[in-house]
Design an enzyme around this catalytic site. Structure first.
Site, PDB file in Angstrom:
ATOM      1  N   LYS A 181       0.838  -1.216   0.000  1.00 55.43           N
ATOM      2  CA  LYS A 181       0.000   0.000   0.000  1.00 55.43           C
ATOM      3  C   LYS A 181       0.871   1.264   0.000  1.00 55.43           C
ATOM      4  O   LYS A 181       0.671   2.162  -0.798  1.00 55.43           O
ATOM      5  CB  LYS A 181      -0.925   0.029   1.240  1.00 55.43           C
ATOM      6  CG  LYS A 181      -1.825  -1.188   1.377  1.00 55.43           C
ATOM      7  CD  LYS A 181      -2.731  -1.088   2.581  1.00 55.43           C
ATOM      8  CE  LYS A 181      -2.019  -1.127   3.918  1.00 55.43           C
ATOM      9  NZ  LYS A 181      -1.300  -2.404   4.198  1.00 55.43           N
ATOM     10  N   ARG A 225      -9.756   1.027   8.492  1.00 54.21           N
ATOM     11  CA  ARG A 225      -9.336  -0.332   8.825  1.00 54.21           C
ATOM     12  C   ARG A 225     -10.397  -1.087   9.591  1.00 54.21           C
ATOM     13  O   ARG A 225     -10.212  -2.265   9.904  1.00 54.21           O
ATOM     14  CB  ARG A 225      -8.116  -0.242   9.717  1.00 54.21           C
ATOM     15  CG  ARG A 225      -6.817  -0.525   9.035  1.00 54.21           C
ATOM     16  CD  ARG A 225      -5.774  -0.315  10.089  1.00 54.21           C
ATOM     17  NE  ARG A 225      -4.616  -1.089   9.869  1.00 54.21           N
ATOM     18  CZ  ARG A 225      -3.515  -0.612   9.289  1.00 54.21           C
ATOM     19  NH1 ARG A 225      -3.475   0.596   8.834  1.00 54.21           N
ATOM     20  NH2 ARG A 225      -2.474  -1.383   9.187  1.00 54.21           N
ATOM     21  N   ARG A 279      11.886  -5.498   5.012  1.00 57.31           N
ATOM     22  CA  ARG A 279      11.606  -4.069   4.800  1.00 57.31           C
ATOM     23  C   ARG A 279      12.537  -3.169   5.610  1.00 57.31           C
ATOM     24  O   ARG A 279      12.843  -3.431   6.760  1.00 57.31           O
ATOM     25  CB  ARG A 279      10.167  -3.757   5.194  1.00 57.31           C
ATOM     26  CG  ARG A 279       9.904  -2.251   5.186  1.00 57.31           C
ATOM     27  CD  ARG A 279       8.477  -1.892   5.216  1.00 57.31           C
ATOM     28  NE  ARG A 279       7.766  -2.460   6.331  1.00 57.31           N
ATOM     29  CZ  ARG A 279       6.460  -2.369   6.480  1.00 57.31           C
ATOM     30  NH1 ARG A 279       5.743  -1.767   5.564  1.00 57.31           N
ATOM     31  NH2 ARG A 279       5.873  -2.897   7.519  1.00 57.31           N
ATOM     32  N   ARG A 300      11.142  -1.512  11.193  1.00 58.51           N
ATOM     33  CA  ARG A 300      10.044  -1.153  12.097  1.00 58.51           C
ATOM     34  C   ARG A 300       9.908  -2.187  13.204  1.00 58.51           C
ATOM     35  O   ARG A 300      10.004  -3.392  12.943  1.00 58.51           O
ATOM     36  CB  ARG A 300       8.736  -1.069  11.298  1.00 58.51           C
ATOM     37  CG  ARG A 300       8.586   0.244  10.575  1.00 58.51           C
ATOM     38  CD  ARG A 300       7.407   0.347   9.672  1.00 58.51           C
ATOM     39  NE  ARG A 300       6.195  -0.341  10.042  1.00 58.51           N
ATOM     40  CZ  ARG A 300       5.094  -0.349   9.314  1.00 58.51           C
ATOM     41  NH1 ARG A 300       5.065   0.310   8.153  1.00 58.51           N
ATOM     42  NH2 ARG A 300       4.025  -0.983   9.705  1.00 58.51           N
ATOM     43  N   ARG A 331      -0.585  -8.527  13.456  1.00 64.85           N
ATOM     44  CA  ARG A 331      -1.118  -7.589  12.451  1.00 64.85           C
ATOM     45  C   ARG A 331      -1.928  -8.337  11.400  1.00 64.85           C
ATOM     46  O   ARG A 331      -2.975  -7.868  10.959  1.00 64.85           O
ATOM     47  CB  ARG A 331       0.026  -6.819  11.795  1.00 64.85           C
ATOM     48  CG  ARG A 331       0.599  -5.761  12.727  1.00 64.85           C
ATOM     49  CD  ARG A 331       1.988  -5.334  12.293  1.00 64.85           C
ATOM     50  NE  ARG A 331       2.008  -4.717  10.986  1.00 64.85           N
ATOM     51  CZ  ARG A 331       3.091  -4.676  10.206  1.00 64.85           C
ATOM     52  NH1 ARG A 331       4.216  -5.233  10.600  1.00 64.85           N
ATOM     53  NH2 ARG A 331       3.025  -4.079   9.053  1.00 64.85           N
TER      54      ARG A 331
HETATM   55  P1  AP5 Z   1       4.834  -1.585   1.914  1.00 64.86           P
HETATM   56  O1  AP5 Z   1       4.565  -0.748   0.722  1.00 64.86           O
HETATM   57  O2  AP5 Z   1       5.523  -0.958   3.073  1.00 64.86           O
HETATM   58  O3  AP5 Z   1       3.530  -2.347   2.375  1.00 64.86           O
HETATM   59  P2  AP5 Z   1       2.261  -1.802   3.169  1.00 64.86           P
HETATM   60  O4  AP5 Z   1       1.062  -2.486   2.611  1.00 64.86           O
HETATM   61  O5  AP5 Z   1       2.254  -0.297   3.182  1.00 64.86           O
HETATM   62  O6  AP5 Z   1       2.599  -2.423   4.579  1.00 64.86           O
HETATM   63  P3  AP5 Z   1       2.512  -1.809   6.033  1.00 64.86           P
HETATM   64  O7  AP5 Z   1       3.210  -2.824   6.893  1.00 64.86           O
HETATM   65  O8  AP5 Z   1       3.023  -0.416   6.106  1.00 64.86           O
HETATM   66  O9  AP5 Z   1       1.014  -1.841   6.269  1.00 64.86           O
HETATM   67  P4  AP5 Z   1       0.308  -1.847   7.600  1.00 64.86           P
HETATM   68  O10 AP5 Z   1      -1.064  -1.643   7.138  1.00 64.86           O
HETATM   69  O11 AP5 Z   1       0.539  -3.020   8.466  1.00 64.86           O
HETATM   70  O12 AP5 Z   1       1.053  -0.672   8.405  1.00 64.86           O
HETATM   71  P5  AP5 Z   1       0.611   0.814   8.762  1.00 64.86           P
HETATM   72  O13 AP5 Z   1       1.818   1.640   8.738  1.00 64.86           O
HETATM   73  O14 AP5 Z   1      -0.580   1.250   7.999  1.00 64.86           O
HETATM   74  O15 AP5 Z   1       5.707  -2.845   1.397  1.00 64.86           O
HETATM   75  C1  AP5 Z   1       6.197  -3.800   2.314  1.00 64.86           C
HETATM   76  C2  AP5 Z   1       7.595  -4.267   1.843  1.00 64.86           C
HETATM   77  O16 AP5 Z   1       7.472  -4.939   0.594  1.00 64.86           O
HETATM   78  C3  AP5 Z   1       8.605  -3.133   1.584  1.00 64.86           C
HETATM   79  O17 AP5 Z   1       9.865  -3.565   1.948  1.00 64.86           O
HETATM   80  C4  AP5 Z   1       8.525  -2.899   0.065  1.00 64.86           C
HETATM   81  O18 AP5 Z   1       9.735  -2.385  -0.450  1.00 64.86           O
HETATM   82  C5  AP5 Z   1       8.226  -4.293  -0.437  1.00 64.86           C
HETATM   83  N1  AP5 Z   1       7.388  -4.304  -1.626  1.00 64.86           N
HETATM   84  C6  AP5 Z   1       6.281  -3.537  -1.835  1.00 64.86           C
HETATM   85  N2  AP5 Z   1       5.726  -3.859  -3.028  1.00 64.86           N
HETATM   86  C7  AP5 Z   1       6.515  -4.859  -3.552  1.00 64.86           C
HETATM   87  C8  AP5 Z   1       6.456  -5.620  -4.749  1.00 64.86           C
HETATM   88  N3  AP5 Z   1       5.504  -5.424  -5.662  1.00 64.86           N
HETATM   89  N4  AP5 Z   1       7.404  -6.566  -4.943  1.00 64.86           N
HETATM   90  C9  AP5 Z   1       8.384  -6.787  -4.042  1.00 64.86           C
HETATM   91  N5  AP5 Z   1       8.500  -6.094  -2.887  1.00 64.86           N
HETATM   92  C10 AP5 Z   1       7.564  -5.143  -2.645  1.00 64.86           C
HETATM   93  O19 AP5 Z   1       0.105   0.602  10.276  1.00 64.86           O
HETATM   94  C11 AP5 Z   1       1.007   0.288  11.311  1.00 64.86           C
HETATM   95  C12 AP5 Z   1       0.271   0.279  12.641  1.00 64.86           C
HETATM   96  O20 AP5 Z   1      -0.274   1.595  12.906  1.00 64.86           O
HETATM   97  C13 AP5 Z   1      -0.950  -0.660  12.724  1.00 64.86           C
HETATM   98  O21 AP5 Z   1      -0.582  -1.984  13.064  1.00 64.86           O
HETATM   99  C14 AP5 Z   1      -1.771   0.030  13.827  1.00 64.86           C
HETATM  100  O22 AP5 Z   1      -1.242  -0.221  15.094  1.00 64.86           O
HETATM  101  C15 AP5 Z   1      -1.555   1.511  13.522  1.00 64.86           C
HETATM  102  N6  AP5 Z   1      -2.565   2.044  12.584  1.00 64.86           N
HETATM  103  C16 AP5 Z   1      -2.324   2.612  11.366  1.00 64.86           C
HETATM  104  N7  AP5 Z   1      -3.475   2.972  10.778  1.00 64.86           N
HETATM  105  C17 AP5 Z   1      -4.461   2.615  11.626  1.00 64.86           C
HETATM  106  C18 AP5 Z   1      -5.879   2.682  11.555  1.00 64.86           C
HETATM  107  N8  AP5 Z   1      -6.510   3.203  10.477  1.00 64.86           N
HETATM  108  N9  AP5 Z   1      -6.587   2.208  12.608  1.00 64.86           N
HETATM  109  C19 AP5 Z   1      -5.999   1.704  13.706  1.00 64.86           C
HETATM  110  N10 AP5 Z   1      -4.656   1.580  13.829  1.00 64.86           N
HETATM  111  C20 AP5 Z   1      -3.898   2.034  12.787  1.00 64.86           C
END
Ligand code: AP5
Length: 224
Positions: free
Chosen positions: A14, A89, A128, A161, A172
């Site tokens: 994402k 979410r 990552r 992270r 997660r």
């Molecule tokens: P990346 O692009 O970082 O993936 P992502 O889907 O953004 O993954 P996240 O782990 O950031 O999502 P998340 O939803 O768990 O975390 P968030 O920060 O929102 O890609 C991942 C890896 O793969 C990277 O190394 C990248 O280079 C690689 N990659 C990407 N595409 C690729 C491809 N096509 N091929 C090969 N490699 C690839 O949330 C974190 C925490 O914050 C949550 O757990 C929660 O505690 C809190 N939080 C955030 N938002 C909310 C909410 N709305 N409600 C409640 N709590 C929340």
């Protein structure tokens, strides 16, 4: 104006795709995860509330993230459109978003749902690296920085992270299955849901997203 949501499990790409699209369209990317991580780093009141929950892989309370998004939507740059990454979410967040948008006379154009199998997610998360300053995302093998361990944009030292540790990743993924996956059913009847195969190189996935957006009045992004 283009108003987008990215849905998908942790590690689906994402953030990677949202950054690409945001710079292509010149619209702001709002990652609730990035906002929360900055708050944790600054040790603000918001950060103190979120830190332990995030590190263990649990969701932060709805009212906390709803407030972050409402504030971001009020900024002038969001008038050009927005790209929500990591929000909503839960169904409660999705209904809160509907209310925030209705108040502003706006609506969601597309919900892009990235589908990636669990084993690929775990591999992506374990490799990552992230920039603590601007949230840029890299991968040790598939998307390494130009200089090892340093952000291409600002030269900052890249970090792993805390929630990419195996135990937090498991939590997660289960939070996602339990609370977030059902949002596809929430958006499907509105005909805004586009399911995208998230396996392949970032460029291949970006190309699929570009195709999915092509019927939008803006013409969607140019083919990568
Ligand atoms: P990346 O692009 O970082 O993936 P992502 O889907 O953004 O993954 P996240 O782990 O950031 O999502 P998340 O939803 O768990 O975390 P968030 O920060 O929102 O890609 C991942 C890896 O793969 C990277 O190394 C990248 O280079 C690689 N990659 C990407 N595409 C690729 C491809 N096509 N091929 C090969 N490699 C690839 O949330 C974190 C925490 O914050 C949550 O757990 C929660 O505690 C809190 N939080 C955030 N938002 C909310 C909410 N709305 N409600 C409640 N709590 C929340």
């Amino acid at each position: 104006m283009l108003n987008l949501i990215f849905l998908g499990p942790p590690g689906a790409g994402k953030g990677t795709q949202a950054q690409r699209l945001a710079s292509r369209f010149g619209i702001p990317q709002l990652s609730t995860g990035d906002v929360l991580r900055r708050a944790v780093a600054e040790k603000s009141a918001l950060g103190m509330k979120a830190k332990a929950l995030m590190e263990s892989g649990k969701l932060v309370p709805d009212e906390v993230v709803n407030g972050i998004v409402d504030e971001a939507l009020a900024r002038p740059e969001a008038l050009r459109g927005f790209l929500l990454d990591g929000f909503p979410r839960t169904v409660a967040q999705a209904t809160a978003l509907d209310e925030m948008l209705a108040r502003r006379g706006r609506r969601i154009d597309y919900v892009l749902n990235l589908e990636v199998p669990a084993e690929v997610l775990v591999d992506r998360l374990s490799g990552r690296l992230s920039c603590p300053n601007d949230g840029s995302v890299y991968h040790l093998r598939t998307n390494p920085p130009k200089r090892p361990g340093l952000c291409d944009k600002d030269g900052a030292k890249l970090v792993q992270r805390p929630d990419d540790q195996p135990e937090a990743v498991r939590r997660r993924l289960s939070e996602y299955q339990e609370k977030t996956a059902l949002l596809t059913g929430y958006y499907k009847p509105r005909k805004v849901l586009r399911t995208i195969d998230g396996v392949g190189t970032p460029e291949e996935v970006e190309g699929r997203i570009a195709s999915a957006l092509r019927d939008h009045p803006t013409g969607g992004p140019a083919q990568p």
